[in-house]
Scaffold this active site. Structure first.
Site, PDB file in Angstrom:
ATOM      1  N   ASP A  80      22.549   5.292   8.999  1.00 56.02           N
ATOM      2  CA  ASP A  80      21.356   5.659   9.770  1.00 56.02           C
ATOM      3  C   ASP A  80      20.638   6.874   9.178  1.00 56.02           C
ATOM      4  OD1 ASP A  80      23.432   7.410  10.362  1.00 56.02           O
ATOM      5  OD2 ASP A  80      22.788   7.727  12.423  1.00 56.02           O
ATOM      6  N   TYR A 113      24.709  18.521  16.612  1.00 55.68           N
ATOM      7  CA  TYR A 113      25.156  19.436  15.568  1.00 55.68           C
ATOM      8  C   TYR A 113      24.658  20.843  15.810  1.00 55.68           C
ATOM      9  CZ  TYR A 113      25.694  14.948  13.216  1.00 55.68           C
ATOM     10  OH  TYR A 113      26.033  13.667  12.904  1.00 55.68           O
ATOM     11  N   LYS A 141      29.541  12.789  18.949  1.00 55.33           N
ATOM     12  CA  LYS A 141      29.889  12.800  17.530  1.00 55.33           C
ATOM     13  C   LYS A 141      29.379  14.130  16.993  1.00 55.33           C
ATOM     14  CE  LYS A 141      28.291  11.265  13.074  1.00 55.33           C
ATOM     15  NZ  LYS A 141      26.983  10.973  12.478  1.00 55.33           N
TER      16      LYS A 141
END
Lengths: 269, 269, 269, 269, 269
Positions: C26, C146, C178
């Site tokens: 992705d 993140y 994630k």
């Protein structure tokens, strides 16, 4: 006429003559509980026309998949919106609609209804709703409209009944009327002349021979009708693609039925 | 085929043979006012299959909770959209829909309707609407479609009736037709051959013995059908998981019914 | 948990270990103006995994077509909802959504955002809306979240930053987080232990060798994380399918990295 | 691919070579405050192509009326959904949409956006929404996507920029990417090869002579691109229909540019 | 053109010359914080035209009540959809819409926007939405579209700017463009000739004398424009109905301005 409707109408009447020979495979389960062999083997029957396609095809929604894929974008496809329970053969009901026709890339919505009897009210009401929904999106509506009720019992191809059906379709606001051929060009021409929108002749009940089908095509070509829609008289023949070729020769190129028959028979001894 | 429909179809037909043995527990209150014991004790009945699940399960929305949780995401689940009032057994009506199927993670919407009689019109119309709604979201529609009306009275498994039902489902645009097994592989294969979409055989009325069920599985495997959906002949057995194992042996691995029966009986003396 | 979410979660975490090795493709135009060769040749890169597919794939919407068709319904596919302009690499924006994920049969919506800097507000707000939309339809949301802003500049894998990111994702209500692997199993395990939802480790920047990748897999397997999502460290290798096989051996079967490397090298002399 | 999208794609790529020469008249007020004469006299300019139409036309909504009526249903028409304020030439915005395209009978929605700079975010987001809306109705989306921002300043036809644009369009999920020709067939072919969907080359800035245009057509024909979209290099010529004829000879029939030029000049002494 | 649009267009352009003199009273609060006396006394101003009405009136929604009642059904009324904050005079916004126009029996929706500057994007986007909404119900949209931004600062009637505005309106798909008169018939005729839809000239800023207004009418009549819309130059005059009579004589009957002025002055000594 809106631009979108003009686009779709031009795609439908795309031949040099402006008249179209449409293959009808929309009868299926709406037609008889026991299907004739060519309708039962629908995939095979349609596949035979891949080489020389008809000018248009009218079919149920289920065929807008693998069956019709070879014709997608090559010829105009019309979506039959209704089906019928065979033993209540004067009563049609919706299984598809305007949204389906757009999503499937169909160039018209065909809608079968019957006039002259108990279901005229329901049929014309349904047709009226579809005409309204189709207007905003530029989708032509083709009424398959037949005289069938008490008034016309036993006289399904009388000029009186067919003229009434054509007029009822016109008044509701459809774009094209497909109705029964009266059997002779004079009476059918009178109906065509008096109906302010295009008329298409239905191929009608099984005729006795390829010659009779070709003669009908010759006659219909004289009437000013904008097309013929043929089902059983085409897929029911022993050599459908050859017969389609012969029909095109008669209907579009003005060949005589006898001459076209010869070519048909030469091709299939 | 849209990508989403491809995903769900591949999940449904996930077995090495491409054929599926589906456990039907969608009968319940749609079936009889007095439920047979295994349907009455539905939680227990379904729980017995946790160890060796069927290839798929079709059930009413209420089961998509504690009952089916052990199978969630492990095998494809199909949501039955309709129910029936037992004493009007030819008339189905919606209690769930496309939105439910998506929200519950079902891989297909099953829709039971009947053709050949007074409810064909309502049933096909309903099916037509569901097919349209399901198209945009890539959800397969499985028609459970049966000949049942006046036309087929007393002949619910006649080739003529079953062929008609399959054809009607196909024309409306469903993805899979589940219909009655005709009782012999020759006639059923003819129907499979002529229907351009996958056919699944319904297990049908209670057979006399596990052997008869296994023999039916053997026969259906010969027809090209893409699956068998078994209800009472599976959960109605004395040893459902064992019978399911035997069915898999016959249907997927080509064991003989006699051989599979031996294993079945050995496991449940 | 709603039933539909359970279905999709079970499909995602379908391996015997309950942990998944996800192939990430992705990144593409969201990643760099100049794509590395394997991403540029995306069709070929993905095709190499057909024989031995990863446990899951996360990809942009455009890949849900010919590219991913061989995996449709075989492994869970996750739709990445956002993209990024490479030279504004802390700012993601929607190009797909919940409706797309359902229609494409995706089992989760992946959403990349950044915390710790100027885009945290916009990112968490967007994530919040998607979580709300996904809830009603049972679609899991996987935040790719993140630490990246001023607060964590130069320390993108610090335990402090990664823990903050995981917590922010959890609080918004996503189903799976994630985030970056911290580089050592102890610190990552502390994050996993303190985050009440499943954590998946991102493969991170390019490591020097297949052995380093395998060692990371061994370490991550110790942490309680529910998966690893690997992009450039997998498709960037000289033998991606072989490396995937080695990763599975380490991550799922507990083989040592050295042992797995030997098999990897034996397979590709 | 859905049936409706197949229909429309086949109508678009309808030539024997499967490649299309599209006339672009969608520049108008989006292009310059001062229109070149042929765009200013748009009715006359388009009318000149009635005798020998291009393979397709892309235009703004206002032209889907008297201007394009002679082409309705004869060739595929694509609706340009956006316009641009000339002095903010990297920022496009919607003036039409999917609903318009359907109602006007367009076979595709063209959407111009720019990548590599400040408007990439807004442009890709808009494109993402249109792709979603178009999916359900089977309408192809053609991204006119160009490298234009800070990253590619001064290098609008660099392979690097064009490859990035093509990739971004593909990832969003459009059906066809139209982007700048890089100027040489080798580099453009690399882009075509790596983009999993059809690529169409934009005619680009004004070339010096008809011969240069014909040479570009010859080169583009070598690349595997599915078409060329030509605006100013066609309507800006002194003899547009003759040049179109010459382009067809080169692009579809493999004639040499010199040979085609001779015919062009013979026809217009 | 749909039938409904034809009905309304024919009602708008109903005069023997096919050109219309429209009274504009849509300026009001959109125009200045301090209204000139005739706009302030709006009821009285409009009432003066009861005896000899203009060919059409364009007004805000609030006037579609007692103020315009005497004209209801006698002359076409157009609903101005937007208003403007006087000190941000390049930015218009909706206060009425298509539904209002239908409910009030208006024959067109007038929409004022500005091009060439910062509000072009918002203005054209709004216009695009209104054109789409109006299409389905056959309501003509009249864009009042003016060059006004950075590009045309200080040159509001330059041919360049007016031509750009007319083109932008046409491309969006409106039915009629009303824009500034360039001041001379030659340049305005060039714009009319190149715009494929009807153009109407705005009366523009206050001229010095009735004679100047009449001379403008004489000039505009030469250009092929389909009308003049006059506001302050009509209601700002000392004898508005007399001036309207004189304008009709010049504009519709070809009288000279001097001759018409004589009659005007004779009527109001």
């Amino acid at each position: 006429m809106t631009f979108g409707k003009q686009v779709r109408r031009n795609r439908i009447f795309h031949t040099p003559t402006g008249r179209i020979l449409t293959l009808a495979v929309d009868q299926g389960s709406a037609y008889r509980f026991d299907l004739p062999a060519p309708l039962a083997a629908i995939a095979e029957t349609v596949r035979r026309f891949e080489g020389e396609p008809p000018d248009a095809i009218v079919a149920q929604r289920g065929l807008f998949g693998e069956i019709l894929r070879p014709f997608a974008g090559r010829i105009p496809l019309m979506l039959q919106a209704v089906t019928i329970t065979p033993d209540r053969s004067d009563e049609s009901y919706l299984i598809s609609n305007v949204e389906d026709a757009l999503a499937l890339g169909a160039d018209a919505l065909a809608v079968t209804i019957f006039v002259g009897g108990r279901t005229q009210k329901e049929g014309l009401g349904m047709l009226g709703r579809l005409v309204r929904e189709a207007r905003g999106v530029g989708l032509p509506v083709v009424a398959h409209i037949y005289p069938l009720g008490e008034e016309f019992r036993g006289k399904p191809t009388s000029e009186r009944g067919v003229a009434y059906a054509a007029r009822a379709g016109f008044e509701v606001g459809v774009d094209v009327v497909k109705t029964r051929y009266t059997g002779d060009p004079e009476s059918f021409q009178r109906i065509v002349d008096r109906t302010p929108i295009p008329i298409v002749a239905a191929g009608g009940p099984r005729l006795g021979s390829p010659l009779a089908v070709l003669e009908m095509a010759r006659d219909v070509a004289l009437t000013g009708a904008r097309g013929m829609t043929i089902g059983r008289n085409l897929w029911g023949d022993r050599h459908p693609p050859a017969l389609l070729g012969a029909l095109k020769a008669v209907y579009h190129e003005g060949r005589s039925p006898a001459e076209a028959l010869e070519a048909y028979e030469a091709g299939h001894p």
